[in-house]
Scaffold this active site. Structure first.
Site, mmCIF file in Angstrom:
data_model
loop_
_atom_site.group_PDB
_atom_site.id
_atom_site.type_symbol
_atom_site.label_atom_id
_atom_site.label_comp_id
_atom_site.label_asym_id
_atom_site.label_seq_id
_atom_site.Cartn_x
_atom_site.Cartn_y
_atom_site.Cartn_z
ATOM 1 N N THR A 103 27.573 39.810 7.530
ATOM 2 C CA THR A 103 28.929 39.810 6.984
ATOM 3 C C THR A 103 29.171 41.198 6.411
ATOM 4 O O THR A 103 28.587 41.577 5.403
ATOM 5 C CB THR A 103 29.103 38.742 5.895
ATOM 6 O OG1 THR A 103 28.941 37.446 6.494
ATOM 7 C CG2 THR A 103 30.490 38.826 5.269
ATOM 8 N N LYS A 178 35.851 36.030 9.233
ATOM 9 C CA LYS A 178 34.924 35.613 8.170
ATOM 10 C C LYS A 178 35.585 35.778 6.804
ATOM 11 O O LYS A 178 35.377 34.975 5.885
ATOM 12 C CB LYS A 178 33.633 36.426 8.247
ATOM 13 C CG LYS A 178 32.600 36.102 7.154
ATOM 14 C CD LYS A 178 32.121 34.652 7.228
ATOM 15 C CE LYS A 178 31.122 34.303 6.112
ATOM 16 N NZ LYS A 178 29.798 34.898 6.335
ATOM 17 N N LYS A 246 29.800 39.728 -3.036
ATOM 18 C CA LYS A 246 29.796 40.808 -2.042
ATOM 19 C C LYS A 246 30.875 40.548 -0.991
ATOM 20 O O LYS A 246 31.667 41.433 -0.648
ATOM 21 C CB LYS A 246 28.432 40.901 -1.366
ATOM 22 C CG LYS A 246 28.314 42.042 -0.341
ATOM 23 C CD LYS A 246 27.351 41.730 0.785
ATOM 24 C CE LYS A 246 28.047 40.919 1.858
ATOM 25 N NZ LYS A 246 27.267 40.805 3.115
#
Length: 294
Positions: A103, A178, A246
């Site tokens: 990611t 995502k 994050k």
């Protein structure tokens, strides 16, 4: 059967690489900590009819692979294993495909796709959803961006650990998808935290309430899989708060560059900051309820 490589044997990559071996592919692994790679070889040594190796560098792992998979930490790690010293792109054969399950930012995906094209290889950004349990059970959702030809080469192999794999557009599209996923999760977990807190403060049997409302419009994956443990105050599993922050940082940075307002996402990101201050860095994202329950 294909010759594949897997770079990064963390909580996600370790079982994902294992599924590739169990599916009948020859697998060469690389991990920054070599002992982890050696342990992986031992754990999957019973995979039948395949050859398994560990390599000392990403380039060493990628040299003979038809498809190279990676699942590392962040943008800088992706750049390191792709184009850094001993990076995979320096050794991949022409026409091979690099699939990045990290990611990361959409910009990272675009830059790596351009570098891959210059190196004569394909690139697919392919972040996943489903967490550690999804990786272990081989039921991840994979959101992909990149060239259709490269995707077609890698997609059948990704099926070894996925329940859904979809190409959504050009390079960076997987990462953007995502981000959509993480925006949805942030809002749902916050709503569920507030709802459970309200139920308990109202003197209701919260688990009984969840059993009823989960059959209706309020149902969600988070409710089905996390409500009970949230009520019990159990958070030592699943996707860690540090990793969620994050991811939300990537989301908010991308939104700023697009001029898009995400007020709820920004608020929940700060709520997760509160959980970190409470020592919940490595707890599951459902620990958001701790802001109410202590």
């Amino acid at each position: 059967m294909a010759n594949v490589a897997f770079i990064g044997l963390g909580v996600m990559g370790y079982p994902m690489a294992g599924h590739l071996a169990r599916a009948g592919h020859n697998v060469t692994v690389y991990n920054r900590t070599g002992a982890k790679a050696e342990q992986w070889l031992e754990d999957y040594s019973d995979a039948e009819g395949v050859e398994l190796f560990a390599a000392p560098t990403p380039a060493g792992a990628a040299a003979d692979a038809d498809v190279v998979f990676a699942c590392v930490g962040a943008d800088k790690d992706v750049a390191e294993v792709c184009v850094g010293e001993g990076g995979a792109f320096t050794a991949m054969k022409a026409g091979a495909v690099f699939v990045d399950h990290t990611t990361a930012s959409a910009e990272c995906a675009r830059v790596m796709a351009a570098a891959a094209k210059e190196a004569g290889v394909g690139f697919v950004d392919a972040p996943v959803s489903g967490g550690e349990a999804g990786a272990v059970n081989g039921v991840l959702t994979v959101m992909c961006g990149g060239d259709a030809v490269a995707f077609a080469e890698a997609e059948p192999i990704m099926q070894a650990y996925a329940k859904s794999v979809k190409l959504l557009g050009e390079a960076g599209s997987g990462q953007l998808a995502k981000m959509v996923n993480q925006i949805c999760i942030a809002g749902v977990v916050q709503g569920l935290s507030e709802a459970l807190h309200f139920a308990m403060e109202a003197g209701l049997d919260a688990k009984a309430v969840v059993d009823v409302i989960s059959k209706g419009a309020a149902q969600s994956w988070q409710m089905e899989n996390r409500a009970s443990t949230m009520i019990d105050g159990e958070f030592d599993f699943g996707f860690a708060v540090d990793w969620m922050r994050k991811d939300l940082g990537i989301v908010l940075s991308e939104a700023t560059s697009m001029g898009v307002s995400l007020p709820l996402t920004a608020l929940v990101d700060q709520f997760y900051c509160d959980v970190q201050k409470m020592g919940g860095n490595r707890q599951d994202t459902s620990s958001l309820i701790r802001r109410f329950r202590g």
